[in-house]
Design an enzyme around this catalytic site. Structure first.
Site, PDB file in Angstrom:
ATOM      1  N   ARG A 101       0.761  -1.329   0.086  1.00 25.25           N
ATOM      2  CA  ARG A 101      -0.021   0.034  -0.049  1.00 25.25           C
ATOM      3  C   ARG A 101       0.881   1.279   0.127  1.00 25.25           C
ATOM      4  O   ARG A 101       0.651   2.220  -0.541  1.00 25.25           O
ATOM      5  CB  ARG A 101      -0.736  -0.065   1.353  1.00 25.25           C
ATOM      6  CG  ARG A 101      -1.772   1.446   1.296  1.00 25.25           C
ATOM      7  CD  ARG A 101      -2.555   1.177   2.971  1.00 25.25           C
ATOM      8  NE  ARG A 101      -1.631   0.846   3.937  1.00 25.25           N
ATOM      9  CZ  ARG A 101      -0.672   1.774   4.576  1.00 25.25           C
ATOM     10  NH1 ARG A 101      -0.799   3.192   4.427  1.00 25.25           N
ATOM     11  NH2 ARG A 101      -0.100   1.514   5.565  1.00 25.25           N
ATOM     12  N   CYS A 135      -3.831  -3.265  12.665  1.00 25.11           N
ATOM     13  CA  CYS A 135      -3.131  -4.155  12.273  1.00 25.11           C
ATOM     14  C   CYS A 135      -2.972  -5.437  13.223  1.00 25.11           C
ATOM     15  O   CYS A 135      -3.211  -6.617  12.939  1.00 25.11           O
ATOM     16  CB  CYS A 135      -1.539  -3.696  12.302  1.00 25.11           C
ATOM     17  SG  CYS A 135      -1.091  -2.246  11.056  1.00 25.11           S
ATOM     18  N   ARG A 150      -2.947  -9.024  11.640  1.00 26.77           N
ATOM     19  CA  ARG A 150      -2.944  -9.294  10.277  1.00 26.77           C
ATOM     20  C   ARG A 150      -1.872  -8.586   9.350  1.00 26.77           C
ATOM     21  O   ARG A 150      -1.469  -9.224   8.393  1.00 26.77           O
ATOM     22  CB  ARG A 150      -4.366  -8.614   9.637  1.00 26.77           C
ATOM     23  CG  ARG A 150      -4.210  -6.951   9.909  1.00 26.77           C
ATOM     24  CD  ARG A 150      -5.453  -6.460   8.930  1.00 26.77           C
ATOM     25  NE  ARG A 150      -5.067  -5.028   9.091  1.00 26.77           N
ATOM     26  CZ  ARG A 150      -4.470  -4.333   8.352  1.00 26.77           C
ATOM     27  NH1 ARG A 150      -3.822  -4.797   7.229  1.00 26.77           N
ATOM     28  NH2 ARG A 150      -4.297  -2.889   8.330  1.00 26.77           N
ATOM     29  N   ALA A 166       2.045  -7.153   9.968  1.00 27.13           N
ATOM     30  CA  ALA A 166       3.051  -7.066  10.942  1.00 27.13           C
ATOM     31  C   ALA A 166       4.311  -6.321  10.278  1.00 27.13           C
ATOM     32  O   ALA A 166       5.216  -7.063   9.372  1.00 27.13           O
ATOM     33  CB  ALA A 166       3.598  -8.490  11.603  1.00 27.13           C
ATOM     34  N   ASP A 167       4.787  -5.308  10.592  1.00 28.79           N
ATOM     35  CA  ASP A 167       5.947  -4.474  10.477  1.00 28.79           C
ATOM     36  C   ASP A 167       7.098  -4.989  11.181  1.00 28.79           C
ATOM     37  O   ASP A 167       6.997  -4.513  12.353  1.00 28.79           O
ATOM     38  CB  ASP A 167       5.701  -2.888  10.352  1.00 28.79           C
ATOM     39  CG  ASP A 167       6.933  -2.177  10.126  1.00 28.79           C
ATOM     40  OD1 ASP A 167       7.951  -2.655   9.966  1.00 28.79           O
ATOM     41  OD2 ASP A 167       7.049  -0.682  10.222  1.00 28.79           O
ATOM     42  N   ASN A 194       4.621  -4.260  19.319  1.00 32.44           N
ATOM     43  CA  ASN A 194       3.184  -5.165  19.658  1.00 32.44           C
ATOM     44  C   ASN A 194       3.587  -6.191  20.680  1.00 32.44           C
ATOM     45  O   ASN A 194       2.850  -6.512  21.695  1.00 32.44           O
ATOM     46  CB  ASN A 194       2.831  -5.626  18.557  1.00 32.44           C
ATOM     47  CG  ASN A 194       2.655  -4.637  17.229  1.00 32.44           C
ATOM     48  OD1 ASN A 194       3.039  -4.692  16.007  1.00 32.44           O
ATOM     49  ND2 ASN A 194       2.006  -3.514  17.593  1.00 32.44           N
ATOM     50  N   ILE A 221       8.960  -7.372   6.001  1.00 26.55           N
ATOM     51  CA  ILE A 221      10.174  -6.306   6.298  1.00 26.55           C
ATOM     52  C   ILE A 221      10.099  -5.288   5.210  1.00 26.55           C
ATOM     53  O   ILE A 221      10.178  -5.680   3.895  1.00 26.55           O
ATOM     54  CB  ILE A 221      11.401  -7.000   6.472  1.00 26.55           C
ATOM     55  CG1 ILE A 221      11.521  -8.093   7.765  1.00 26.55           C
ATOM     56  CG2 ILE A 221      12.799  -5.921   6.646  1.00 26.55           C
ATOM     57  CD1 ILE A 221      12.678  -8.686   7.677  1.00 26.55           C
ATOM     58  N   TYR A 222      10.201  -4.160   5.250  1.00 25.02           N
ATOM     59  CA  TYR A 222       9.901  -3.179   4.270  1.00 25.02           C
ATOM     60  C   TYR A 222      11.343  -2.944   3.722  1.00 25.02           C
ATOM     61  O   TYR A 222      12.422  -3.196   4.276  1.00 25.02           O
ATOM     62  CB  TYR A 222       9.815  -1.637   4.701  1.00 25.02           C
ATOM     63  CG  TYR A 222       8.443  -1.404   4.990  1.00 25.02           C
ATOM     64  CD1 TYR A 222       7.343  -1.283   4.086  1.00 25.02           C
ATOM     65  CD2 TYR A 222       7.695  -1.496   6.267  1.00 25.02           C
ATOM     66  CE1 TYR A 222       5.915  -1.040   4.171  1.00 25.02           C
ATOM     67  CE2 TYR A 222       6.290  -1.400   6.465  1.00 25.02           C
ATOM     68  CZ  TYR A 222       5.491  -1.484   5.563  1.00 25.02           C
ATOM     69  OH  TYR A 222       4.030  -1.109   5.719  1.00 25.02           O
ATOM     70  N   ALA A 255       6.822   3.574   6.973  1.00 23.94           N
ATOM     71  CA  ALA A 255       6.246   3.577   5.895  1.00 23.94           C
ATOM     72  C   ALA A 255       4.688   4.074   6.111  1.00 23.94           C
ATOM     73  O   ALA A 255       4.002   3.575   6.866  1.00 23.94           O
ATOM     74  CB  ALA A 255       6.172   2.208   5.013  1.00 23.94           C
TER      75      ALA A 255
END
Length: 264
Positions: free
Chosen positions: A21, A146, A166, A168-169, A177, A208-209, A263
């Site tokens: 997204r 999230c 749902r 998870a960064d 979290n 993972i971004y 992000a």
């Protein structure tokens, strides 16, 4: 926490590169679970220092049913700033759903109060559930939840919690979290006369971004240290009466913070 480092390594090694997204791009796996025994120490990362103040104040903010960032700003917490509107509002996010879920007949359901009541009256129930995922209101939220559903389980006088997340960064969000829901479990255990059990963290899209890969690899070079101990003021018997001053983390030794972009 080796468990968390194993997650980082697993996603880097076995994840699939995907668009997302935010337009940043991620490497992700679908479906992953971690378990933390809360008797073995408080599960906060030691391979990079976390801002515990933000974690505690955010949790207290959720429990207040608040959805405006004013309380967070007053306490030096900026983690929700990017998503708030010009008035500081976030829409019907976590706190609203936890404490004031709107029913079709006009009532508002306090899921946390109901949970506490059930833990006192029917601790063996399989319905000890709180949901933040309200399909009717997701589009009105600044960010869809999230960490969207959690369930409690009582056995042998111990209270365990399983969270379904749902989205998870892993590098930035998941460490917060883990600590937040571990603390929530300990708080609820105290006010219901139980001992803390396990925190089970179930991840859906665990990612993972792409602009966190370098930071994740740096973290994987570090060695986990002994977990600290969280002390909670034993005089507090009302979940909604907790204040920041009621928590003290002893023995927290951590490597330096690793900065990474959020992000949005």
């Amino acid at each position: 926490m080796r468990t968390y480092l194993d997650l980082l390594q697993h996603v880097l090694d076995h994840g699939v590169d995907r668009d997302d997204r935010t337009g940043t791009g991620t490497r992700s796996v679908f479906g992953y679970q971690m378990r933390f025994d809360l008797e073995e120490g408080f599960p906060v990362l030691t391979t990079k220092k976390l801002h515990l103040r933000s974690i505690i104040h955010e949790l207290l903010w959720f429990l207040k049913g608040d959805t405006n960032i004013a309380y967070l700003k007053e306490n030096g917490v900026t983690i929700w700033d990017e998503w708030a509107d010009e008035n500081g509002d976030l829409g019907p996010v976590y706190g609203y759903q936890w404490r004031s879920w709107p029913a079709p007949d006009g009532r508002h359901i306090d899921q946390i109060a109901n949970l506490l009541k059930m833990l006192h009256t029917n601790p063996q129930s399989r319905s000890l559930i709180v949901s933040a995922w309200n399909p009717a209101l997701v589009d009105e939220m600044a960010l869809p939840p999230c960490h969207c559903l959690f369930q409690f389980y009582v056995a042998n006088g111990r209270l365990s919690c399983q969270l379904y997340q749902r989205s998870a960064d892993i590098f930035l969000g998941v460490p917060f979290n883990i600590a937040s829901y571990a603390l929530l479990t300990m708080m609820i255990a105290q006010v219901t006369g139980l001992k803390p059990g396990e925190f089970i963290h179930t991840l859906g899209d665990a990612h993972i971004y792409s602009n966190h890969f370098e930071q994740a690899r740096l973290q994987l070079t570090r060695t986990p240290k002994k977990l600290p101990v969280m002390h909670i003021n034993p005089d507090v018997k009302d979940l909604f009466a907790f204040r920041f001053e009621d928590f003290r983390l002893d023995g927290y030794e951590a490597d330096p913070t690793i900065k990474a972009p959020i992000a949005v």
